[in-house]
Motif scaffolding. Structure first.
Motif, PDB file in Angstrom:
ATOM      1  N   LEU A 216       0.840  -1.396  -0.067  1.00  0.00           N
ATOM      2  CA  LEU A 216       0.009  -0.180  -0.072  1.00  0.00           C
ATOM      3  C   LEU A 216       0.962   1.321  -0.107  1.00  0.00           C
ATOM      4  O   LEU A 216       1.795   1.328   0.787  1.00  0.00           O
ATOM      5  CB  LEU A 216      -0.958   0.013   1.009  1.00  0.00           C
ATOM      6  CG  LEU A 216      -2.256  -1.062   1.278  1.00  0.00           C
ATOM      7  CD1 LEU A 216      -2.773  -0.866   2.529  1.00  0.00           C
ATOM      8  CD2 LEU A 216      -2.943  -0.782   0.124  1.00  0.00           C
ATOM      9  N   GLY A 217       0.507   2.403  -0.666  1.00  0.00           N
ATOM     10  CA  GLY A 217       1.252   3.416  -0.842  1.00  0.00           C
ATOM     11  C   GLY A 217       1.918   3.705  -2.052  1.00  0.00           C
ATOM     12  O   GLY A 217       2.425   4.408  -2.500  1.00  0.00           O
ATOM     13  N   LEU A 317      -7.695   8.377  -2.686  1.00  0.00           N
ATOM     14  CA  LEU A 317      -7.708   6.957  -3.068  1.00  0.00           C
ATOM     15  C   LEU A 317      -6.431   6.177  -2.840  1.00  0.00           C
ATOM     16  O   LEU A 317      -5.179   6.598  -2.993  1.00  0.00           O
ATOM     17  CB  LEU A 317      -7.703   7.029  -4.713  1.00  0.00           C
ATOM     18  CG  LEU A 317      -7.681   5.636  -5.382  1.00  0.00           C
ATOM     19  CD1 LEU A 317      -9.071   5.138  -4.834  1.00  0.00           C
ATOM     20  CD2 LEU A 317      -7.635   5.884  -6.762  1.00  0.00           C
ATOM     21  N   GLY A 318      -6.576   5.100  -2.236  1.00  0.00           N
ATOM     22  CA  GLY A 318      -5.359   4.117  -1.728  1.00  0.00           C
ATOM     23  C   GLY A 318      -5.514   2.975  -2.336  1.00  0.00           C
ATOM     24  O   GLY A 318      -4.378   2.093  -2.337  1.00  0.00           O
ATOM     25  N   ASN A 352      -0.765   6.044  -7.756  1.00  0.00           N
ATOM     26  CA  ASN A 352       0.068   5.468  -6.956  1.00  0.00           C
ATOM     27  C   ASN A 352      -0.707   4.645  -5.938  1.00  0.00           C
ATOM     28  O   ASN A 352      -0.273   4.579  -5.040  1.00  0.00           O
ATOM     29  CB  ASN A 352       1.034   6.281  -6.448  1.00  0.00           C
ATOM     30  CG  ASN A 352       2.448   5.743  -6.522  1.00  0.00           C
ATOM     31  OD1 ASN A 352       2.819   4.986  -7.211  1.00  0.00           O
ATOM     32  ND2 ASN A 352       3.356   6.310  -5.436  1.00  0.00           N
ATOM     33  N   ALA A 353      -1.849   3.989  -6.436  1.00  0.00           N
ATOM     34  CA  ALA A 353      -2.454   3.243  -5.619  1.00  0.00           C
ATOM     35  C   ALA A 353      -2.672   1.314  -5.653  1.00  0.00           C
ATOM     36  O   ALA A 353      -2.125   1.473  -7.224  1.00  0.00           O
ATOM     37  CB  ALA A 353      -3.928   3.662  -5.684  1.00  0.00           C
ATOM     38  N   ALA A 354      -2.597   0.678  -4.958  1.00  0.00           N
ATOM     39  CA  ALA A 354      -2.939  -0.843  -5.197  1.00  0.00           C
ATOM     40  C   ALA A 354      -3.907  -1.114  -5.965  1.00  0.00           C
ATOM     41  O   ALA A 354      -4.833  -0.504  -5.763  1.00  0.00           O
ATOM     42  CB  ALA A 354      -2.658  -1.391  -3.981  1.00  0.00           C
ATOM     43  N   VAL A 355      -3.990  -2.124  -6.637  1.00  0.00           N
ATOM     44  CA  VAL A 355      -5.130  -2.396  -7.643  1.00  0.00           C
ATOM     45  C   VAL A 355      -5.225  -3.863  -7.396  1.00  0.00           C
ATOM     46  O   VAL A 355      -4.173  -4.859  -7.355  1.00  0.00           O
ATOM     47  CB  VAL A 355      -4.874  -2.146  -9.332  1.00  0.00           C
ATOM     48  CG1 VAL A 355      -6.181  -2.776  -9.906  1.00  0.00           C
ATOM     49  CG2 VAL A 355      -4.772  -0.730  -9.439  1.00  0.00           C
ATOM     50  N   VAL A 356      -6.479  -4.475  -7.123  1.00  0.00           N
ATOM     51  CA  VAL A 356      -6.740  -5.878  -7.030  1.00  0.00           C
ATOM     52  C   VAL A 356      -7.869  -6.392  -8.122  1.00  0.00           C
ATOM     53  O   VAL A 356      -8.878  -5.732  -8.135  1.00  0.00           O
ATOM     54  CB  VAL A 356      -7.167  -6.207  -5.554  1.00  0.00           C
ATOM     55  CG1 VAL A 356      -7.719  -7.726  -5.519  1.00  0.00           C
ATOM     56  CG2 VAL A 356      -6.269  -5.976  -4.547  1.00  0.00           C
TER      57      VAL A 356
END
Length: 727
Positions: A216-217, A317-318, A352-356
């Motif tokens: 994250l981050g 947004l994270g 620069n956010a995590a994507v799942v």
């Protein structure tokens, strides 16, 4: 003299210049009401400039810049610019059609203003004594700023017309200015605060959660490949909680509206309802606006919705989650033909956010990205609380069917009913029967507006077109030969419902399709009846294929599976495998074992063998080998020029002309001949298409940049579809 460039919801690529004497640089991203033609339109300010190439006397003035609403941040404007470039669509249409409808009305009263007023630098140096003695309202209002440096717009409106006039006068003096109200900070979740604690994670779930949290981050796209019932939703919830504790927001996309009530309930249990903003097309206009504003102002910790929610501006947004990432409903088929999944990946990289990306049957595009290690593959290989269902085929070749049902499936339904368990009969065709047939001359009831057959519906005893909505009474005799012995051909959900009701009169049966759930909340009520075990047998379409968890549903029977094997589309087998594995996943999701029976004339087909073995990876490997050998996506890139008009000749005249213009400039790009669409006529319009493809995405877009602006016709409607899913 300042000018603003405004993007409008019109089919042109340029923005429009307007005069705005009070414009300032922070107006970029704000909504503006402007004169356009003989009326007014709402647009978005995309630039503030001191110069214009247009003669000043021809430039009209902005009617209003909506400084009482949140402005679209630069990151969101850049997202819209990317989509306009990539999908070759006008920027104004791209932006405006992504906003709530209430914001697009020039004189709409739904714009819930949330602004505040403060003193300017000059106003800080002034006092009430500097105002005229007779300006009582101005003196009273300016004196209030000495007590409260920030006054909310809502409070000033309560003062009526006199307060409004005084405020205007103070702003004209340059002593007071308006600004967007600052959002109240959202309290991060304390480490121990979850209203309803989640279940204990399996080792695979814990590994997946830890892997995403560790990154994250920063941007990293994770492909969460989990079998049906493996607990992907629980992984999402743990990640959302972790992101909320960081004081950040999560965007969660789901493919269908029907999945949102169940999801909303689970999110509310874990986070509290006040932290949610659920967005989808089924909301009333004002309700959608209110939720959108809560998301934009940062008041919502998690924003969940269908594909359009990907464009919601989120200030903190994270994390971005796309559930059922393979689902075709993430692809918009009109206007801006975007893929919400692909836009979500770009959004994560941009912010620069995590994507799942989560799925039991990932798209071959995403699976190849994971195989190439561009996406990180996370696996959930077993169910969290039960075993995978036993999948078997029932051969129908040479078997006497009972109104489309094999005896083995009928017996299995009876056995399931005897155990007080629930059955689902899946038939992806609503209506009573696919069509009406004359056995004398072969006449089949056609739609006069489409290249399609009319579907027979028992309700109202009508024939209906599922493409254009045309309806008509059932003919008493064949229009071609006069024969009165017209018969229903095939079986839809209504017919199967009747057959099962006759065979099992004691059973409580419900049909779940688009016809039976038209009324608001009808689907929600059906779900409650299923969960309460108030129903024994469900007859449904793909509305029930994914995302639903019914503990007592132990048998799934599938009819008409072979239709997907015969479709003229290179993605047909991929779609069929995903659909069947998803619907099979509804069986045995709790302590009771599940069983799936698939009726087919081709039981040895590799697709069915892979299903029986629950072998998605083997199926994906075989499909990718075929795609590579045949030069299909994801090994090359495609765009489709679509055209439609009332005359078939007009369609192909324009497409042929477009192909002639394309070939001289098609370096590194293959231009195919124009062909009719798979459904050549819909709602009275003839449709054709021209396929363009290339092994290089850059070469394809360079070609489209040069060619597409040159193509145009007043008689034929045309559009470009980049990365098409349907042909």
């Amino acid at each position: 003299m300042p000018f603003v460039r405004v993007a409008l919801d019109v089919p042109v690529n340029d923005s429009f210049d307007y005069r705005a004497d009070d414009a300032r640089i922070d107006d970029v991203g704000r909504l503006a009401v402007v004169p356009f033609g003989r009326g007014r339109k709402v647009g978005v300010v995309v630039e503030v400039t001191a110069h214009s190439a247009i003669e000043p006397k021809r430039i009209r003035a902005v009617s209003r810049i909506a400084r009482d609403l949140p402005r679209l941040p630069e990151a969101t404007l850049e997202l819209f610019r990317f989509c306009a470039r990539y999908y070759h669509h006008p920027l104004g249409e791209t932006i405006l059609n992504a906003l709530p409808t209430a914001l697009r009305r020039p004189d709409g009263t739904a714009l819930a203003a949330r602004s505040e007023f403060v003193r300017t630098a000059e106003g800080e140096q002034r006092s009430v004594a500097d105002l005229p003695a007779r300006a009582h309202a101005q003196r009273a209002l300016f004196g209030a700023f000495a007590v409260e440096p920030v006054l909310a717009a809502e409070r000033l409106r309560e003062g009526g017309p006199a307060a409004k006039r005084a405020l205007t006068a103070l702003m004209e003096r340059g002593w007071v200015m308006e600004r967007e109200a600052a959002s109240a900070p959202v309290d991060p979740l304390p480490p121990s605060l979850t209203p309803v604690p989640g279940p204990e994670l399996t080792p695979e779930q814990r590994t997946a959660v830890d892997a995403v949290i560790a990154g994250l981050g920063s941007y990293q796209c994770h492909l969460l490949y989990g079998v049906t019932g493996s607990g992907k939703t629980e992984v999402y919830l743990r990640l959302i909680e972790a992101v909320a504790r960081r004081g950040e927001q999560t965007l969660l996309l789901v493919p269908e509206i029907n999945l949102t009530p169940q999801l909303e309930a689970r999110l509310a249990d874990r986070l509290g309802r006040e932290r949610l903003a659920i967005l989808h097309s089924g909301l009333a206009e004002g309700e959608r606006l209110e939720r959108w504003l809560r998301a934009v102002r940062g008041d919502a910790v998690v924003v969940a919705g269908t594909r359009l929610a990907v464009f919601t501006p989120l200030p903190r947004l994270g994390l971005v989650i796309v559930d059922e990432e393979h689902d075709g409903s993430y692809k918009q088929q009109e206007g801006l033909r975007y893929s919400a999944r692909d836009v979500a990946v770009f959004l994560g990289k941009q912010r620069n956010a995590a994507v799942v990306l989560g799925s039991a049957t990932p798209s071959l595009e995403s699976w190849r990205q994971a195989q190439n290690q561009r996406y990180r593959l996370l696996r959930l290989s077993s169910r969290a609380v039960s075993r995978l269902p036993d999948i078997r085929t029932v051969e129908t070749r040479g078997v006497a069917l009972v109104e489309g049902l094999a005896p083995a499936l009928v017996d299995a339904i009876g056995q399931t009913l005897g155990r007080s368990e629930q059955s689902l009969v899946f038939v992806n065709r609503r209506g009573f029967a696919p069509t009406l047939l004359c056995h004398e001359c072969g006449w089949i009831a056609p739609c006069h507006r489409c290249s399609a057959r009319l579907t027979l519906h028992a309700t109202g005893h009508r024939l209906r077109c599922h493409y254009c909505g045309h309806e008509e009474q059932i003919s008493q005799s064949c229009p071609s030969c006069g024969n009165q012995d017209l018969r229903a051909l095939g079986a839809g959900t209504q017919r199967i419902e009747q057959v099962l009701a006759a065979r099992f009169p004691q059973a409580r049966i419900a049909r779940v399709d688009r016809d039976s759930t038209r009324r608001k909340n009808a689907f929600h009520e059906l779900r409650e009846r299923i969960e309460a075990h108030d129903l024994d047998i469900l007859v449904g379409t793909q509305m029930l294929a994914k995302g639903h968890d019914f503990p007592r549903l132990t048998l799934v029977g599938v009819l008409g599976a072979d239709n997907g094997l015969l479709a003229a589309d290179f993605r047909a087998e991929e779609r069929l495998f995903a659909l069947l594995l998803q619907v099979a996943g509804r069986a045995g999701r709790a302590a009771l074992p599940g069983r799936v029976l698939i009726q087919t004339e081709f039981p040895q087909h590799p697709l069915f063998q892979a299903l029986i073995a629950h072998d998605f990876e083997g199926f994906a490997r075989q499909q990718l080998e075929q795609r590579n050998a045949g030069a299909f996506p994801p090994y090359l890139h495609q765009a489709l020029l679509r055209a439609e008009a009332t005359q078939e000749a007009q369609v192909f005249e324009v497409l042929e002309d477009a192909a002639r213009q394309a070939r001289p400039m098609a370096a590194g790009v293959t231009i195919y001949d124009p062909v009719p669409a798979l459904m050549p006529k819909v709602a009275g319009k003839w449709r054709g298409q021209l396929l363009i493809q290339s092994g290089s995405r850059n070469a394809l877009h360079a070609f489209l940049d040069n060619w597409w602006p040159q193509i145009g016709s007043k008689r034929v409607r045309m559009s470009i579809d980049v990365d098409p899913l349907d042909f």
